[in-house]
Design a protein around this motif. Structure first.
Motif, PDB file in Angstrom:
ATOM      1  N   VAL A   1      80.461  10.571 -48.171  1.00 59.60           N
ATOM      2  CA  VAL A   1      81.780  10.057 -48.524  1.00 59.60           C
ATOM      3  C   VAL A   1      81.667   9.324 -49.853  1.00 59.60           C
ATOM      4  O   VAL A   1      80.571   8.926 -50.258  1.00 59.60           O
ATOM      5  CB  VAL A   1      82.322   9.125 -47.419  1.00 59.60           C
ATOM      6  CG1 VAL A   1      82.415   9.867 -46.098  1.00 59.60           C
ATOM      7  CG2 VAL A   1      81.458   7.870 -47.285  1.00 59.60           C
TER       8      VAL A   1
ATOM      9  N   ALA B   1      90.283  15.949 -44.803  1.00 54.56           N
ATOM     10  CA  ALA B   1      88.866  15.599 -44.681  1.00 54.56           C
ATOM     11  C   ALA B   1      88.319  16.032 -43.325  1.00 54.56           C
ATOM     12  O   ALA B   1      87.206  16.560 -43.225  1.00 54.56           O
ATOM     13  CB  ALA B   1      88.673  14.099 -44.884  1.00 54.56           C
TER      14      ALA B   1
ATOM     15  N   VAL C   1      82.783  15.210 -48.789  1.00 49.91           N
ATOM     16  CA  VAL C   1      84.098  15.068 -48.148  1.00 49.91           C
ATOM     17  C   VAL C   1      84.813  13.858 -48.761  1.00 49.91           C
ATOM     18  O   VAL C   1      84.473  12.711 -48.466  1.00 49.91           O
ATOM     19  CB  VAL C   1      83.984  14.889 -46.620  1.00 49.91           C
ATOM     20  CG1 VAL C   1      85.377  14.894 -45.998  1.00 49.91           C
ATOM     21  CG2 VAL C   1      83.123  15.987 -46.001  1.00 49.91           C
TER      22      VAL C   1
ATOM     23  N   ILE D   1      87.099  11.610 -48.392  1.00 46.72           N
ATOM     24  CA  ILE D   1      87.969  11.135 -47.306  1.00 46.72           C
ATOM     25  C   ILE D   1      89.067  10.197 -47.772  1.00 46.72           C
ATOM     26  O   ILE D   1      90.077  10.033 -47.078  1.00 46.72           O
ATOM     27  CB  ILE D   1      87.145  10.452 -46.204  1.00 46.72           C
ATOM     28  CG1 ILE D   1      86.506   9.158 -46.706  1.00 46.72           C
ATOM     29  CG2 ILE D   1      86.078  11.404 -45.660  1.00 46.72           C
ATOM     30  CD1 ILE D   1      85.813   8.350 -45.618  1.00 46.72           C
TER      31      ILE D   1
ATOM     32  N   VAL E   1      88.307  10.550 -39.081  1.00 47.19           N
ATOM     33  CA  VAL E   1      87.128  11.004 -39.824  1.00 47.19           C
ATOM     34  C   VAL E   1      85.857  10.671 -39.058  1.00 47.19           C
ATOM     35  O   VAL E   1      84.975  11.520 -38.865  1.00 47.19           O
ATOM     36  CB  VAL E   1      87.089  10.359 -41.225  1.00 47.19           C
ATOM     37  CG1 VAL E   1      85.743  10.613 -41.901  1.00 47.19           C
ATOM     38  CG2 VAL E   1      88.227  10.875 -42.082  1.00 47.19           C
TER      39      VAL E   1
ATOM     40  N   VAL F   1      93.024  12.121 -45.094  1.00 47.58           N
ATOM     41  CA  VAL F   1      92.210  12.070 -43.878  1.00 47.58           C
ATOM     42  C   VAL F   1      92.274  13.383 -43.112  1.00 47.58           C
ATOM     43  O   VAL F   1      91.246  13.907 -42.669  1.00 47.58           O
ATOM     44  CB  VAL F   1      92.655  10.895 -42.993  1.00 47.58           C
ATOM     45  CG1 VAL F   1      92.045  11.009 -41.594  1.00 47.58           C
ATOM     46  CG2 VAL F   1      92.247   9.574 -43.630  1.00 47.58           C
TER      47      VAL F   1
ATOM     48  N   TYR G   1      91.027   5.780 -41.008  1.00 53.12           N
ATOM     49  CA  TYR G   1      89.862   6.658 -41.102  1.00 53.12           C
ATOM     50  C   TYR G   1      89.268   7.010 -39.740  1.00 53.12           C
ATOM     51  O   TYR G   1      88.296   7.773 -39.676  1.00 53.12           O
ATOM     52  CB  TYR G   1      88.775   6.003 -41.953  1.00 53.12           C
ATOM     53  CG  TYR G   1      89.125   5.856 -43.406  1.00 53.12           C
ATOM     54  CD1 TYR G   1      89.212   6.962 -44.250  1.00 53.12           C
ATOM     55  CD2 TYR G   1      89.360   4.595 -43.961  1.00 53.12           C
ATOM     56  CE1 TYR G   1      89.536   6.818 -45.588  1.00 53.12           C
ATOM     57  CE2 TYR G   1      89.678   4.441 -45.303  1.00 53.12           C
ATOM     58  CZ  TYR G   1      89.773   5.553 -46.120  1.00 53.12           C
ATOM     59  OH  TYR G   1      90.088   5.414 -47.445  1.00 53.12           O
TER      60      TYR G   1
END
Length: 275
Positions: A174, A156, A147, A149, A192, A153, A189
């Motif tokens: 990641v 992701a 992913v 990221i 996530v 975002v 983030y």
């Protein structure tokens, strides 16, 4: 009385020969994929010039076992021979010439990709293959999805939610380095980490990526630092700003050496405190 041990490998690798990722890659990226393959073959040619006998000998002597990188039946045969009951699976199955990695370098070198579309395309191609591999004996597999990221975002989060629905997928990886993007302690983030928490998918980093451009092609510097880079995200993650209703701080599984662990432990005693 003999004792029995349950052995689970925490760091195996799987991947197709690079050309064979084409059916797993969205068609609009095939032209870019051709350019990527040309670069990979040129790199292999250079490595063969330097170490022909070793590379060809390794591939010939281990041809059967190397099929286990993508053939589930051969993979189980290799695991059984080693006495391994289950495994955690990372990308990039060819550490010799790099010819068994996801498109565009979306595996262990994901942070080097500058184009978001290619980052997600390469990750999704590998994830499709990984889901297929893990569907064979999912109770024995612990696939780690890719992913990227740092690029998007929202996208992701969608990838994490899709991975969470697939059999045998047990975590996400990641990029080890965020490079010119936001560091991992940035609130951007938070969606996530919340998605990973909701899906019960641990966050992983893995050794491999490093600032190669700083090493002047000196492999010794890379080898000295390679184990440090995958551990580095732990410091920003454990110094995320405290705020109400924020998702829990993820503690990544760092697949590398752990010589740094005793000295790092005191700094992680209070994860939410800001230094």
């Amino acid at each position: 009385m003999s004792e029995r041990y349950l052995i689970i490998s925490a760091d195996t690798h799987a991947g197709l020969p690079s050309e064979d990722y084409r059916p797993y890659l969205d068609r609009q990226h095939h032209e870019a994929f051709d350019a990527f393959l040309a670069e990979r073959h040129a790199r292999r040619d250079e490595l063969l010039k330097m170490n022909y006998e070793y590379i060809m000998g390794w591939e010939a002597d281990n041809a059967e076992g190397l099929r286990g990188a993508f053939d589930p039946e051969q993979r189980d045969k290799e695991l059984d021979a080693d006495g391994v009951a289950a495994e955690v699976i990372f990308p990039d199955a060819d550490a010799i010439t790099g010819m068994a990695g996801p498109p565009f370098g979306a595996g262990l070198s994901a942070g080097e990709i500058t184009e978001p579309e290619l980052a997600f395309a390469g990750a999704r191609a590998h994830n499709r293959f990984l889901v297929e591999l893990c569907s064979h004996r999912p109770e024995r597999r612990g696939g780690v999805g890719l992913v990227p990221i740092t690029h998007d975002v929202e996208r992701a989060v969608h990838e994490i939610e899709w991975l969470a629905q697939q059999p045998g997928i047990r975590g996400v990886m990641v990029p080890t380095m965020w490079r010119d993007h936001l560091p991992y302690n940035h609130p951007a983030y938070d969606p996530v980490w919340a998605a990973c928490q909701a899906a019960d998918l641990p966050v992983h980093t893995h050794s491999g990526e490093a600032p190669q451009e700083e090493y002047n092609e000196n492999i010794g510097i890379y080898l000295a630092e390679a184990a440090w880079w995958p551990a580095r995200p732990m410091w920003p993650l454990n110094r995320r700003p405290s705020k109400r209703n924020a998702p829990p701080t993820p503690v990544p599984s760092v697949n590398s050496t752990a010589y740094w662990q005793p000295n790092a432990a005191p700094f992680h005693a209070s994860p939410s405190s800001a230094a």
